[in-house]
Design a protein around this motif. Sequence first.
Motif: not given
Length: 291
Positions: A134-144
């Motif tokens: 149900p959530v969306v995670l950006s590539q930047v946030n995932l990398s962080i």
Amino acid sequence: MIALQLTLDGIAVGSLYALIALALVLVYKTSEVINFAQGEMSMVATFVAYSMLVQQGLPFAIAAIGAIAFAAFLGAFFEFAILRRAEEPTLLGLVIITLGFEMILYAAAGWIWGTDQKALPTPVSDMTTYELGPVVLSQVNLSIILVAIIVMVLLFVFFRYTRLGIAMMATSQNPTAAKIMGIKVKRIHALSWALASALGAVTGLLIVPLTFLDPAMMLNPLLKAFAAAVLGGLTSLPGAALGGWILGIVENFVGFYLSPEYKSTVAFLVIVVVLTIRPSGLLAKHRRKKV
């Protein structure tokens, strides 16, 4: 659904605060000095990566390694060449020295690289997103989040299972006893500053995909990291990580349900409340006097 999304985004932002807070706590545990130059040391290291990446045309991985190595050298140099040379310093005097070094680095960065905002090309993008249920995670946030977890695991292994890490922990608990046991305390201090500065460089490289590169880029993150360190406990590394995540989540909820203008206020509120109710922080043990 919205709460879950806000929590996940808050963990990503809080991971940045946690990494800087870990650097602050690492220095404080070994020297009892709050390093207010931590943000500017991170910023200068990020500019070094910019020079290697954009001006020299080196690959991002090489530029990142170079920036981290430079940051480690800068931290060790500052402890060895400046702090250690202070004659009969007080803790307040040492803190003021870090404030002076902060202003020197800020001015030097503006003189060398200019005060205009710059974009640092990175291999991750804030526009690329992943759907996780149900959530969306950006590539930047995932990398962080991934980098932060990896760094924290490496720190745990380092302090728990290596002789050097155990020596650093012994020095932070009782410098006199550590010296009697043959540990070179001064070298441990320099290593602590080097490691903390390297952590700051990693944080700077993680922040630039979310913002622009300029001399003032780390002022706000440093404030939030200091609040996170106070919240978790200035002598607790796990507390620094926990404080960063809590602060990131709370300010994300405040920014969404109230106003983004109040997000910075949360950090000041955390500092005031924690110092009033529980000065030692959430996970640190309260000690009236360190011996």
